[in-house]
Write an enzyme that holds these catalytic residues in place. Structure first.
Site, PDB file in Angstrom:
ATOM      1  N   ASP A  65      38.125  44.225  34.423  1.00 32.46           N
ATOM      2  CA  ASP A  65      38.151  43.023  35.261  1.00 32.46           C
ATOM      3  C   ASP A  65      39.588  42.766  35.712  1.00 32.46           C
ATOM      4  O   ASP A  65      40.413  42.297  34.926  1.00 32.46           O
ATOM      5  CB  ASP A  65      37.633  41.818  34.457  1.00 32.46           C
ATOM      6  CG  ASP A  65      37.631  40.550  35.297  1.00 32.46           C
ATOM      7  OD1 ASP A  65      36.689  40.382  36.094  1.00 32.46           O
ATOM      8  OD2 ASP A  65      38.577  39.737  35.177  1.00 32.46           O
ATOM      9  N   TYR A  70      46.922  38.677  38.871  1.00 31.44           N
ATOM     10  CA  TYR A  70      47.402  39.011  37.528  1.00 31.44           C
ATOM     11  C   TYR A  70      48.704  39.818  37.594  1.00 31.44           C
ATOM     12  O   TYR A  70      49.360  40.039  36.581  1.00 31.44           O
ATOM     13  CB  TYR A  70      46.337  39.778  36.717  1.00 31.44           C
ATOM     14  CG  TYR A  70      45.024  39.027  36.527  1.00 31.44           C
ATOM     15  CD1 TYR A  70      44.959  37.645  36.692  1.00 31.44           C
ATOM     16  CD2 TYR A  70      43.849  39.691  36.196  1.00 31.44           C
ATOM     17  CE1 TYR A  70      43.755  36.956  36.535  1.00 31.44           C
ATOM     18  CE2 TYR A  70      42.647  39.006  36.028  1.00 31.44           C
ATOM     19  CZ  TYR A  70      42.606  37.638  36.210  1.00 31.44           C
ATOM     20  OH  TYR A  70      41.420  36.971  36.051  1.00 31.44           O
ATOM     21  N   LYS A  98      39.818  40.701  42.606  1.00 28.78           N
ATOM     22  CA  LYS A  98      39.541  39.358  43.126  1.00 28.78           C
ATOM     23  C   LYS A  98      40.532  38.974  44.210  1.00 28.78           C
ATOM     24  O   LYS A  98      41.718  39.317  44.133  1.00 28.78           O
ATOM     25  CB  LYS A  98      39.632  38.313  41.997  1.00 28.78           C
ATOM     26  CG  LYS A  98      38.865  38.686  40.750  1.00 28.78           C
ATOM     27  CD  LYS A  98      38.833  37.574  39.711  1.00 28.78           C
ATOM     28  CE  LYS A  98      38.307  38.088  38.390  1.00 28.78           C
ATOM     29  NZ  LYS A  98      39.327  38.675  37.521  1.00 28.78           N
ATOM     30  N   HIS A 131      38.187  34.526  43.932  1.00 30.19           N
ATOM     31  CA  HIS A 131      38.635  34.124  42.589  1.00 30.19           C
ATOM     32  C   HIS A 131      38.354  32.640  42.305  1.00 30.19           C
ATOM     33  O   HIS A 131      37.896  32.277  41.229  1.00 30.19           O
ATOM     34  CB  HIS A 131      40.136  34.426  42.479  1.00 30.19           C
ATOM     35  CG  HIS A 131      40.618  34.645  41.089  1.00 30.19           C
ATOM     36  ND1 HIS A 131      41.613  35.536  40.771  1.00 30.19           N
ATOM     37  CD2 HIS A 131      40.257  34.080  39.910  1.00 30.19           C
ATOM     38  CE1 HIS A 131      41.829  35.524  39.470  1.00 30.19           C
ATOM     39  NE2 HIS A 131      41.024  34.630  38.926  1.00 30.19           N
TER      40      HIS A 131
HETATM   41  N1  LIG Z   1      37.696  34.448  37.080  1.00 31.18           N
HETATM   42  C1  LIG Z   1      38.623  33.693  36.522  1.00 31.18           C
HETATM   43  O1  LIG Z   1      39.044  32.675  37.067  1.00 31.18           O
HETATM   44  C2  LIG Z   1      39.156  34.069  35.174  1.00 31.18           C
HETATM   45  C3  LIG Z   1      39.812  33.092  34.427  1.00 31.18           C
HETATM   46  C4  LIG Z   1      40.291  33.466  33.156  1.00 31.18           C
HETATM   47  C5  LIG Z   1      40.123  34.755  32.682  1.00 31.18           C
HETATM   48  N2  LIG Z   1      39.480  35.693  33.478  1.00 31.18           N
HETATM   49  C6  LIG Z   1      39.276  37.084  32.994  1.00 31.18           C
HETATM   50  O2  LIG Z   1      38.712  37.030  31.686  1.00 31.18           O
HETATM   51  C7  LIG Z   1      39.513  37.782  30.789  1.00 31.18           C
HETATM   52  C8  LIG Z   1      39.389  37.256  29.378  1.00 31.18           C
HETATM   53  O3  LIG Z   1      39.731  35.896  29.283  1.00 31.18           O
HETATM   54  P1  LIG Z   1      41.040  35.399  28.513  1.00 31.18           P
HETATM   55  O4  LIG Z   1      42.070  36.453  28.588  1.00 31.18           O
HETATM   56  O5  LIG Z   1      41.349  34.045  29.060  1.00 31.18           O
HETATM   57  O6  LIG Z   1      40.574  35.124  27.030  1.00 31.18           O
HETATM   58  P2  LIG Z   1      39.719  35.805  25.865  1.00 31.18           P
HETATM   59  O7  LIG Z   1      39.259  37.136  26.228  1.00 31.18           O
HETATM   60  O8  LIG Z   1      38.737  34.772  25.417  1.00 31.18           O
HETATM   61  O9  LIG Z   1      40.816  35.880  24.715  1.00 31.18           O
HETATM   62  C9  LIG Z   1      41.813  36.862  24.731  1.00 31.18           C
HETATM   63  C10 LIG Z   1      42.629  36.714  23.441  1.00 31.18           C
HETATM   64  O10 LIG Z   1      41.803  37.019  22.320  1.00 31.18           O
HETATM   65  C11 LIG Z   1      42.477  37.927  21.449  1.00 31.18           C
HETATM   66  N3  LIG Z   1      41.450  38.872  20.955  1.00 31.18           N
HETATM   67  C12 LIG Z   1      40.647  39.691  21.688  1.00 31.18           C
HETATM   68  N4  LIG Z   1      39.826  40.394  20.885  1.00 31.18           N
HETATM   69  C13 LIG Z   1      40.121  40.043  19.614  1.00 31.18           C
HETATM   70  C14 LIG Z   1      39.631  40.439  18.358  1.00 31.18           C
HETATM   71  N5  LIG Z   1      38.644  41.339  18.224  1.00 31.18           N
HETATM   72  N6  LIG Z   1      40.187  39.878  17.250  1.00 31.18           N
HETATM   73  C15 LIG Z   1      41.170  38.955  17.350  1.00 31.18           C
HETATM   74  N7  LIG Z   1      41.683  38.527  18.531  1.00 31.18           N
HETATM   75  C16 LIG Z   1      41.161  39.071  19.658  1.00 31.18           C
HETATM   76  C17 LIG Z   1      43.515  38.629  22.312  1.00 31.18           C
HETATM   77  O11 LIG Z   1      44.674  38.887  21.592  1.00 31.18           O
HETATM   78  P3  LIG Z   1      45.223  40.404  21.319  1.00 31.18           P
HETATM   79  O12 LIG Z   1      45.725  40.938  22.627  1.00 31.18           O
HETATM   80  O13 LIG Z   1      46.251  40.149  20.308  1.00 31.18           O
HETATM   81  O14 LIG Z   1      44.035  41.166  20.790  1.00 31.18           O
HETATM   82  C18 LIG Z   1      43.819  37.590  23.393  1.00 31.18           C
HETATM   83  O15 LIG Z   1      44.902  36.754  23.008  1.00 31.18           O
HETATM   84  C19 LIG Z   1      40.903  37.707  31.413  1.00 31.18           C
HETATM   85  O16 LIG Z   1      41.770  38.679  30.891  1.00 31.18           O
HETATM   86  C20 LIG Z   1      40.565  37.886  32.880  1.00 31.18           C
HETATM   87  O17 LIG Z   1      40.317  39.258  33.154  1.00 31.18           O
HETATM   88  C21 LIG Z   1      38.987  35.356  34.696  1.00 31.18           C
END
Ligand SMILES: NC(=O)c1ccc[n+]([C@@H]2O[C@H](COP(=O)([O-])OP(=O)(O)OC[C@H]3O[C@@H](n4cnc5c(N)ncnc54)[C@H](OP(=O)(O)O)[C@@H]3O)[C@@H](O)[C@H]2O)c1
Length: 347
Positions: A65, A70, A98, A131
């Protein structure tokens, strides 16, 4: 011969991508039911994210994604090139990008997509999303009070001009599917009414403390696949997206109890729940143990019906990515971005 443990792990420490569930889109195409997020949250460098993409492909991820905002598509492009020259075929990958908010104007959509294609070193995208439904720009790394001077509300006629260009991208073969992100039911209703090519997915915040049951059902009943962002509760999100009221799904006793039973991190329980519920989580991680554990979670023993039920009862309606920087008037509250009264917030 592939030798595989009960958890789905192959002898070489990877997961067979063939075991990962697939979601069928309205086009009939299949999308892997888990992807790797690539938003470095203002603090993980583009190279670190690109390295994670390459290593995640090696352990079995096929869905990534991405987004121009980004700021790492150029680096990810080199990683994808190495993945492809390493033997994985383009058609085995699912790549999303996006359109950023400052590129909604009719002249910008196609150029912006072409820029992402060139950065990602691809000749088509599997999915291209708008987005946010607002053309409101904020600079990377800004704080919560930042507003673009031309900020405006959702104006359907303007959104449809952007959408027509998104449809053109499909016609030109640059993009296989188009979709929306950060939409609400009233906005989606209008887009579904007026689109020639309907959105294949809606990307939305989804985790055990923010289950969005109404939007989730609306999306699915209209034939769109819900892609769930921040599926772990985004522990690394930027400061601008934190408030004292925020809750942490990975600390919820229900999630922790299941994690203890399965001897996994609570994050993995969030991912298992997401896939079993029917959304496509896109967890971010740059740590091999973490992204491998998340993938292993979706091919190993499922949660029980009782566990699925108990997670359904812990929804706190706690939106973490509130989007304050996209507000268009002084004194507004972030809820106005999300049409909480069931109607599009008037200008
Ligand atoms: N469309 C939109 O507007 C939008 C908005 C927000 C996000 N997104 C997309 O969604 C993706 C994910 O969302 P997010 O990055 O906000 O949050 P998330 O995936 O809920 O959380 C990511 C965090 O969780 C930790 N993590 C992941 N797997 C783990 C595990 N097995 N054990 C412990 N910690 C773990 C990671 O740290 P480590 O790196 O230390 O593992 C990271 O700090 C984004 O990267 C982006 O691609 C899209």
């Amino acid at each position: 011969m592939k030798v595989q443990s009960a958890s789905g792990l192959l002898m070489n420490g990877s997961i067979d991508p063939g075991l990962v569930p697939q979601r069928i889109l309205c086009s009939g195409s299949k999308m892997p039911a888990i992807g790797l997020g690539t938003f470095g949250s203002d603090h993980v460098s583009p190279v670190e994210v690109a390295d994670a993409v390459e290593s995640a492909a090696a352990v079995g991820y096929r869905h990534f994604d991405c987004a121009s905002v980004y700021g790492n598509e150029h680096e990810i492009g080199y990683a994808l090139q190495r993945v492809l020259t390493g033997g994985i075929k383009r058609e085995q990958l699912w790549i999303t990008s996006k359109l950023w908010n400052d590129k909604h104007s009719e002249n910008d959509v196609i150029l912006s997509c072409k820029q992402s294609l060139s950065d990602l070193r691809l000749n088509y995208l599997d999915l291209y999303l708008v987005h946010w439904p607002f053309p409101n720009f904020h600079p990377p790394g800004c704080d919560v009070t930042s507003r673009s001077k031309d900020a405006r509300p959702y104006i359907h006629a303007e959104f449809m001009k952007t959408w027509r260009k998104m449809e053109e991208l499909v016609d030109q073969g640059l993009v296989r599917h188009i979709g929306t992100s950060n939409m609400t039911i009233p906005k989606l209703r209008l887009v579904l009414r007026d689109a020639r090519i309907k959105p294949a997915v809606n990307e939305m915040e989804l985790h055990p403390h923010f289950q969005q049951p109404e939007l989730f059902e609306f999306v699915r009943s209209n034939g769109l696949v819900p892609v769930g962002y921040s599926p772990i509760g985004s522990p690394g999100r930027p400061e601008r997206d934190r408030t004292p009221e925020d809750t942490t799904p990975t600390q919820d006793p229900v999630i922790v109890k299941i994690a203890n039973r399965l001897k996994v991190h609570p994050a993995v329980v969030c991912i298992k729940w997401a896939v079993q519920r029917g959304q496509v989580p896109i967890p971010f991680s740059t740590k091999r143990d973490h992204y491998l554990g998340n993938l292993e979670g979706v091919v190993s023993e499922p949660l029980t019906d009782d566990e699925m039920h108990s997670i359904s009862t812990i929804d706190r309606n706690c939106r973490l990515i509130k989007g304050q920087v996209f507000l268009w008037k002084e004194g507004q509250s972030w809820e106005e971005l999300w049409d909480v009264n069931g109607e599009i917030t008037p200008p």
